[in-house]
Design a protein around this motif. Structure first.
Motif, PDB file in Angstrom:
ATOM      1  N   THR A 111       0.795  -1.041  -0.144  1.00 36.65           N
ATOM      2  CA  THR A 111       0.075   0.066  -0.018  1.00 36.65           C
ATOM      3  C   THR A 111       1.072   1.402   0.121  1.00 36.65           C
ATOM      4  O   THR A 111       2.016   1.164   0.518  1.00 36.65           O
ATOM      5  CB  THR A 111      -1.010   0.083   1.153  1.00 36.65           C
ATOM      6  N   ASP A 112       0.310   2.359  -0.300  1.00 34.02           N
ATOM      7  CA  ASP A 112       1.094   3.685  -0.315  1.00 34.02           C
ATOM      8  C   ASP A 112       0.721   4.048   0.888  1.00 34.02           C
ATOM      9  O   ASP A 112      -0.017   3.583   1.779  1.00 34.02           O
ATOM     10  CB  ASP A 112       0.756   4.609  -1.418  1.00 34.02           C
ATOM     11  N   PRO A 113       1.301   5.185   1.467  1.00 34.99           N
ATOM     12  CA  PRO A 113       1.190   5.798   2.681  1.00 34.99           C
ATOM     13  C   PRO A 113      -0.406   5.963   2.990  1.00 34.99           C
ATOM     14  O   PRO A 113      -0.801   6.261   4.489  1.00 34.99           O
ATOM     15  CB  PRO A 113       1.885   7.222   2.996  1.00 34.99           C
ATOM     16  N   ASP A 114      -1.094   6.338   1.984  1.00 36.43           N
ATOM     17  CA  ASP A 114      -2.616   6.321   2.191  1.00 36.43           C
ATOM     18  C   ASP A 114      -3.477   5.463   2.333  1.00 36.43           C
ATOM     19  O   ASP A 114      -4.651   5.693   2.650  1.00 36.43           O
ATOM     20  CB  ASP A 114      -3.070   7.380   1.048  1.00 36.43           C
ATOM     21  N   GLY A 115      -2.709   4.272   1.963  1.00 34.83           N
ATOM     22  CA  GLY A 115      -3.646   2.952   2.078  1.00 34.83           C
ATOM     23  C   GLY A 115      -4.165   2.387   0.852  1.00 34.83           C
ATOM     24  O   GLY A 115      -4.846   1.437   0.843  1.00 34.83           O
ATOM     25  N   HIS A 116      -3.817   3.233  -0.155  1.00 37.17           N
ATOM     26  CA  HIS A 116      -4.296   2.592  -1.276  1.00 37.17           C
ATOM     27  C   HIS A 116      -3.813   1.346  -1.765  1.00 37.17           C
ATOM     28  O   HIS A 116      -2.592   1.206  -1.896  1.00 37.17           O
ATOM     29  CB  HIS A 116      -4.213   3.506  -2.719  1.00 37.17           C
ATOM     30  N   PRO A 117      -4.224   0.400  -2.297  1.00 44.86           N
ATOM     31  CA  PRO A 117      -3.914  -1.240  -2.470  1.00 44.86           C
ATOM     32  C   PRO A 117      -3.238  -1.121  -3.889  1.00 44.86           C
ATOM     33  O   PRO A 117      -3.782  -0.693  -4.897  1.00 44.86           O
ATOM     34  CB  PRO A 117      -4.979  -2.006  -2.385  1.00 44.86           C
ATOM     35  N   MET A 118      -1.763  -1.331  -3.747  1.00 49.33           N
ATOM     36  CA  MET A 118      -1.103  -1.427  -5.083  1.00 49.33           C
ATOM     37  C   MET A 118      -0.199  -2.768  -5.195  1.00 49.33           C
ATOM     38  O   MET A 118      -0.335  -3.560  -4.251  1.00 49.33           O
ATOM     39  CB  MET A 118      -0.326  -0.330  -5.207  1.00 49.33           C
ATOM     40  N   GLU A 119       0.059  -3.034  -6.399  1.00 48.99           N
ATOM     41  CA  GLU A 119       0.990  -4.078  -6.687  1.00 48.99           C
ATOM     42  C   GLU A 119       1.901  -3.957  -7.582  1.00 48.99           C
ATOM     43  O   GLU A 119       1.487  -3.205  -8.779  1.00 48.99           O
ATOM     44  CB  GLU A 119       0.223  -5.690  -6.598  1.00 48.99           C
ATOM     45  N   ILE A 120       3.073  -4.671  -8.046  1.00 50.06           N
ATOM     46  CA  ILE A 120       3.826  -4.511  -9.169  1.00 50.06           C
ATOM     47  C   ILE A 120       4.167  -6.121  -9.707  1.00 50.06           C
ATOM     48  O   ILE A 120       4.016  -7.172  -8.913  1.00 50.06           O
ATOM     49  CB  ILE A 120       5.255  -3.959  -8.780  1.00 50.06           C
ATOM     50  N   TYR A 121       4.410  -6.522 -10.885  1.00 47.11           N
ATOM     51  CA  TYR A 121       4.525  -7.457 -11.430  1.00 47.11           C
ATOM     52  C   TYR A 121       5.287  -7.373 -12.607  1.00 47.11           C
ATOM     53  O   TYR A 121       5.435  -6.271 -13.131  1.00 47.11           O
ATOM     54  CB  TYR A 121       3.113  -8.341 -11.730  1.00 47.11           C
ATOM     55  N   TYR A 122       5.839  -8.479 -13.463  1.00 45.11           N
ATOM     56  CA  TYR A 122       6.336  -8.475 -14.621  1.00 45.11           C
ATOM     57  C   TYR A 122       5.970  -9.324 -15.665  1.00 45.11           C
ATOM     58  O   TYR A 122       5.387  -9.149 -16.610  1.00 45.11           O
ATOM     59  CB  TYR A 122       7.906  -8.983 -14.473  1.00 45.11           C
ATOM     60  N   ASP A 123       5.843 -10.909 -15.137  1.00 48.91           N
ATOM     61  CA  ASP A 123       5.219 -11.646 -16.355  1.00 48.91           C
ATOM     62  C   ASP A 123       3.800 -11.488 -16.371  1.00 48.91           C
ATOM     63  O   ASP A 123       2.999 -11.185 -15.528  1.00 48.91           O
ATOM     64  CB  ASP A 123       5.476 -13.043 -15.595  1.00 48.91           C
ATOM     65  N   THR A 124       3.328 -11.771 -17.584  1.00 49.80           N
ATOM     66  CA  THR A 124       2.162 -11.208 -18.114  1.00 49.80           C
ATOM     67  C   THR A 124       1.605 -12.053 -19.370  1.00 49.80           C
ATOM     68  O   THR A 124       2.422 -12.180 -20.196  1.00 49.80           O
ATOM     69  CB  THR A 124       2.030  -9.855 -18.283  1.00 49.80           C
ATOM     70  N   GLU A 125       0.584 -12.256 -19.377  1.00 49.83           N
ATOM     71  CA  GLU A 125      -0.090 -13.005 -20.624  1.00 49.83           C
ATOM     72  C   GLU A 125      -0.615 -11.736 -21.811  1.00 49.83           C
ATOM     73  O   GLU A 125      -1.117 -11.144 -21.193  1.00 49.83           O
ATOM     74  CB  GLU A 125      -1.342 -13.807 -20.455  1.00 49.83           C
TER      75      GLU A 125
END
Length: 318
Positions: A111-125
């Motif tokens: 999450t960022d400091p404000d609590g927004h849910p986030m994620e990072i990734y590389y592999d993708t279809e």
């Protein structure tokens, strides 16, 4: 000098939007924005904008309250994913590794400091067009839909934040984002910042939440090919009873030609034609706007409408 981690994040991948009017929101995105439904799972549908190379662009999820869910960013490599995950972990805001959805591989949630849910990734279809919808041009992801506003791709997400500077520091330090423009009030406080991760002028924005709340959404934006698409879109929304909040006008900041509407769940959606403006300078210096300069409103068109500073999702004391 440019942040050494700049480029570890390649681009904004996809966004989850929560809606309290699921069926109406689904109609809005599939019929008026001409997005293709590629999958359904539980209370969610996964939608694809016609020139997005990945399998899906938007996850639309039924929820008691509208707002923004998970926002995902794709890294430039597997090594970049590991570097950024370690940097996020060091901030204490990491949640951990998880499996992605609909062709997205191993992802790191936080999450960022404000609590927004986030994620990072590389592999993708990558998206594969159905046999009956193959594009005429092989360098295009899907067949041009030719209806509604023809949303081409996801452009950016604009968060509301209780503390813009704290969130901005996190984006810079943990993700390697750089601020291209910002607003500084007479008090010295930064009230808005625009961040980019590549040559686009901006990918993630933070605006001050005047309610003092956390975790809210100002808007998500989709790119169109031309200004004419946005003008036509205004007529499409008018005919279909969609609330047009503001525009078409031209922003002073980032020079975007824009239109803002509320989708049926109440989330603000922007349509932007900003592709011609790129940040190619490796030593770009953040453009800062004063409170007096911003009081002038847009570059041209009407003055900034009051709800632009009050409406967000989920709604709080509007």
């Amino acid at each position: 000098m440019r942040n050494s981690s700049f480029g570890d994040i390649a681009h904004l991948g996809h966004v989850e939007l929560l809606t309290s009017e699921f069926d109406k929101s689904r109609w809005f995105f599939t019929e008026l924005l001409a997005m293709r439904e590629v999958a359904a799972e539980g209370d969610s549908v996964f939608l694809h904008a016609w020139d997005d190379y990945e399998r899906y662009t938007l996850k639309l999820t039924a929820s008691p309250a509208s707002g923004v869910g998970r926002v995902a960013l794709r890294t430039g490599s597997q090594e970049a994913l590991e570097r950024r995950a370690a940097a996020i972990e060091a901030t204490g805001r990491g949640i951990g590794w998880k499996d992605g959805e609909q062709g997205v591989g191993r992802s790191y949630a936080f999450t960022d400091p404000d609590g927004h849910p986030m994620e990072i990734y590389y592999d993708t279809e990558w998206f594969q067009a159905p046999d009956d919808a193959k594009p005429a041009l092989k360098n295009q992801a899907d067949k041009y839909p030719g209806r509604g506003i023809n949303a081409r791709r996801l452009d950016h997400v604009n968060y509301l934040g209780k503390d813009v500077e704290e969130n901005g520091t996190f984006i810079a330090d943990a993700l390697g984002g750089e601020a291209t423009e910002q607003i500084r009030l007479n008090t010295g406080q930064i009230s808005a910042q625009w961040f980019h991760f590549n040559s686009k002028s901006y990918d993630v924005v933070y605006s001050a939440d005047n309610t003092g709340s956390t975790g809210r959404l100002h808007h998500i934006a989709f790119a169109t090919d031309t200004r004419e698409d946005i003008l036509k879109g205004a007529d499409v929304f008018l005919e279909n009873g969609i609330h047009i909040e503001s525009g078409p006008h031209k922003h002073a900041i980032q020079q975007t030609f824009f239109l803002y509407v509320y989708e049926p769940g109440g989330n603000r959606i922007e349509f932007a034609n900003a592709g011609a403006r790129l940040m190619l300078a490796p030593d770009w210096k953040t453009i800062e706007w004063t409170e007096a300069e911003r009081a002038k409103g847009q570059a041209w068109g009407m003055k900034t409408i009051s709800t632009f500073h009050t409406h967000g999702t989920p709604p709080v004391g509007e």
